[in-house]
Design a protein around this motif. Structure first.
Motif, mmCIF file in Angstrom:
data_model
loop_
_atom_site.group_PDB
_atom_site.id
_atom_site.type_symbol
_atom_site.label_atom_id
_atom_site.label_comp_id
_atom_site.label_asym_id
_atom_site.label_seq_id
_atom_site.Cartn_x
_atom_site.Cartn_y
_atom_site.Cartn_z
ATOM 1 N N GLN A 161 0.887 -1.310 -0.138
ATOM 2 C CA GLN A 161 0.010 0.200 0.114
ATOM 3 C C GLN A 161 0.879 1.201 0.251
ATOM 4 O O GLN A 161 2.154 1.323 0.241
ATOM 5 C CB GLN A 161 -0.625 0.146 1.273
ATOM 6 C CG GLN A 161 -0.791 -1.148 2.152
ATOM 7 C CD GLN A 161 -1.832 -2.420 1.789
ATOM 8 O OE1 GLN A 161 -2.642 -1.950 1.115
ATOM 9 N NE2 GLN A 161 -1.649 -3.331 2.188
ATOM 10 N N GLN A 205 3.853 3.150 -3.745
ATOM 11 C CA GLN A 205 2.581 2.353 -3.741
ATOM 12 C C GLN A 205 2.557 1.023 -4.521
ATOM 13 O O GLN A 205 3.427 1.215 -5.435
ATOM 14 C CB GLN A 205 1.461 3.508 -4.613
ATOM 15 C CG GLN A 205 0.519 2.895 -5.078
ATOM 16 C CD GLN A 205 -0.593 2.888 -4.143
ATOM 17 O OE1 GLN A 205 -0.519 2.936 -3.079
ATOM 18 N NE2 GLN A 205 -1.855 2.549 -4.463
ATOM 19 N N THR A 260 -1.357 -3.599 10.758
ATOM 20 C CA THR A 260 -1.268 -2.331 10.495
ATOM 21 C C THR A 260 0.057 -1.755 11.112
ATOM 22 O O THR A 260 0.241 -1.838 12.384
ATOM 23 C CB THR A 260 -2.448 -1.395 11.128
ATOM 24 O OG1 THR A 260 -2.257 -0.159 10.880
ATOM 25 C CG2 THR A 260 -2.883 -1.912 12.372
ATOM 26 N N THR A 305 -5.612 -1.938 4.606
ATOM 27 C CA THR A 305 -4.907 -0.689 4.277
ATOM 28 C C THR A 305 -4.362 -0.384 5.686
ATOM 29 O O THR A 305 -4.230 -0.811 6.607
ATOM 30 C CB THR A 305 -6.044 0.208 3.727
ATOM 31 O OG1 THR A 305 -6.870 0.611 4.842
ATOM 32 C CG2 THR A 305 -6.966 -0.481 2.628
ATOM 33 N N LYS A 306 -3.796 0.900 5.647
ATOM 34 C CA LYS A 306 -3.369 1.516 6.763
ATOM 35 C C LYS A 306 -4.269 1.692 7.905
ATOM 36 O O LYS A 306 -4.128 1.557 8.902
ATOM 37 C CB LYS A 306 -2.477 2.937 6.528
ATOM 38 C CG LYS A 306 -1.450 2.838 5.387
ATOM 39 C CD LYS A 306 -0.772 4.052 5.406
ATOM 40 C CE LYS A 306 -1.355 5.125 4.706
ATOM 41 N NZ LYS A 306 -0.782 6.443 4.542
ATOM 42 N N GLU A 307 -5.531 1.955 7.556
ATOM 43 C CA GLU A 307 -6.518 2.206 8.341
ATOM 44 C C GLU A 307 -7.551 1.293 8.691
ATOM 45 O O GLU A 307 -8.237 1.126 9.558
ATOM 46 C CB GLU A 307 -7.462 3.584 7.903
ATOM 47 C CG GLU A 307 -6.435 4.929 7.829
ATOM 48 C CD GLU A 307 -5.890 5.279 9.248
ATOM 49 O OE1 GLU A 307 -6.476 5.105 10.276
ATOM 50 O OE2 GLU A 307 -4.891 6.048 9.325
ATOM 51 N N SER A 353 -3.754 -2.499 -2.994
ATOM 52 C CA SER A 353 -3.123 -1.338 -2.750
ATOM 53 C C SER A 353 -4.092 -0.515 -1.820
ATOM 54 O O SER A 353 -5.014 -1.058 -1.078
ATOM 55 C CB SER A 353 -2.765 -0.352 -3.911
ATOM 56 O OG SER A 353 -4.097 0.156 -4.679
ATOM 57 N N GLU A 354 -3.508 0.765 -1.376
ATOM 58 C CA GLU A 354 -4.642 1.573 -0.498
ATOM 59 C C GLU A 354 -5.706 2.223 -1.525
ATOM 60 O O GLU A 354 -6.729 2.542 -0.784
ATOM 61 C CB GLU A 354 -3.690 2.952 -0.101
ATOM 62 C CG GLU A 354 -2.754 2.546 0.920
ATOM 63 C CD GLU A 354 -3.182 2.281 2.299
ATOM 64 O OE1 GLU A 354 -4.170 2.917 2.624
ATOM 65 O OE2 GLU A 354 -2.876 1.199 3.005
ATOM 66 N N GLU A 355 -5.916 2.115 -2.602
ATOM 67 C CA GLU A 355 -6.914 2.515 -3.367
ATOM 68 C C GLU A 355 -7.810 1.454 -3.816
ATOM 69 O O GLU A 355 -9.062 1.530 -3.681
ATOM 70 C CB GLU A 355 -6.342 3.212 -4.809
ATOM 71 C CG GLU A 355 -5.542 4.271 -4.653
ATOM 72 C CD GLU A 355 -5.041 4.644 -6.009
ATOM 73 O OE1 GLU A 355 -5.123 5.919 -6.348
ATOM 74 O OE2 GLU A 355 -4.442 3.650 -6.945
#
Length: 322
Positions: free
Chosen positions: A16, A27, A168, A220-222, A267-269
């Motif tokens: 991510q 990314q 995380t 993801t990160k969150e 990924s983060e998206e």
């Protein structure tokens, strides 16, 4: 990672956006899926380029050992990815080198001979825990010291197997969601380990809405996501907010077909799930949008063949051990 056998470039591992993580300033641009061609042992490694995610995924090389149901993986310096615990080689750790598309086996190994484990990755470590017959153990492998064997860490809250792993770096924790217990018992439990004190016993922090085994996990990160499984709600994609992880998970979207043992990457998206099993192995890939994760999943590029219990992940450190 979870019961899945897919490859995490990172399920075995998927990086991510990592601008808040030291040494992880990229990314994810590609994802990988490994093993489990038809819910049985296999060696295949395939890749998706996220810039062209409707294209058929491509073969990239074979693992050194045939296997399925990998537990975890992760990337080191965005050059290699790892998967651990492929049946029938539960102590073997596979290394996939991105630049050469080749697999090798580090001399370091796991210490527990258990299959169908749960797991997650960190920037420089892989964790796996539990296993068939309700084993309650937890070990950690140092990706920066591949010649050293894994070391024992804190136990699960109780012995179970085939849960969905996620982690995380922002909040410094690893999680395992759900899993199988004795007989036909399935669980909703979300177990948590703080990375700073990972030699302590896990803490139960929340529940998934659906009791299930054979769960796939990604993050993801969150957010953490638990995907599919083999009991009620097996098509659901359920989300955990890491910032408020004592609040129960909630369903955000659903897969087009209920299934288990899927390879998670992304990924983060976007997050992707590839392969899986429900009365037969799948070759399909589906994607959901992280910024709008209640929207319907969409079909993306298929695997080149069916992969029933793969491990999945993305380039770099993905936190998708599904």
């Amino acid at each position: 990672m979870s019961y899945n056998g897919s490859f995490l470039i990172t399920e075995v591992n998927a990086l991510q956006i990592a601008n808040s993580w030291p040494g992880r300033l990229v990314q994810a641009t590609e994802g990988f899926v490994m093993g489990g061609p038809s819910n049985s042992a296999g060696t295949l490694t395939v890749r998706m380029q996220y810039s062209d995610d409707t294209a058929l995924m491509t073969n990239r090389g074979n693992m050194s050992t045939s296997g399925t149901n990998a537990a975890g993986g992760g990337g080191v310096l965005n050059t290699s990815s790892f998967c651990w615990g492929l049946n029938p080689h539960p102590t073997t750790i596979e290394k996939f080198t991105h630049a050469t598309n080749t697999c090798s086996i580090p001399t370091g190994k796991g210490t527990q001979s258990n299959s169908s484990r749960s797991g997650w990755d960190r920037v420089d470590y892989i964790h796996v825990c539990g296993g068939a017959n309700n084993v309650n153990n937890h070990e950690r492998f140092d990706l920066t010291s591949e010649t050293s064997n894994a070391i024992t860490r804190g136990l699960m809250t109780f012995g179970h197997w085939r849960g969905g792993g996620m982690s995380t770096e922002v909040y410094g924790a690893g999680y395992v969601v759900g899993g199988s217990g004795a007989g036909t018992t399935y669980h909703t439990t979300v177990d948590k380990w703080s990375h700073a004190t990972d030699n302590s016993t896990a803490t139960k922090v929340a529940n998934r809405p659906h009791a299930s085994g054979d769960v796939s996990g990604g993050a993801t990160k969150e957010h953490g996501y638990a995907v599919g499984g083999n009991q009620s709600g097996t098509s659901s994609v359920d989300r955990l907010l890491f910032a408020t992880d004592t609040t129960d998970m909630v369903t955000r979207t659903t897969l087009t077909k209920a299934s288990a043992n899927k390879g998670v990457h992304g990924s983060e998206e976007y997050k992707y799930v590839s392969g899986g099993y429900s009365g037969g192995a799948f070759s399909t890939t589906e994607r959901w949008d992280i910024s709008n994760d209640t929207a319907a999943v969409v079909a993306r590029g298929n695997l080149p063949q069916t992969m029933g219990s793969p491990h999945g992940g993305s380039e770099g450190n993905s936190h998708d051990p599904g």
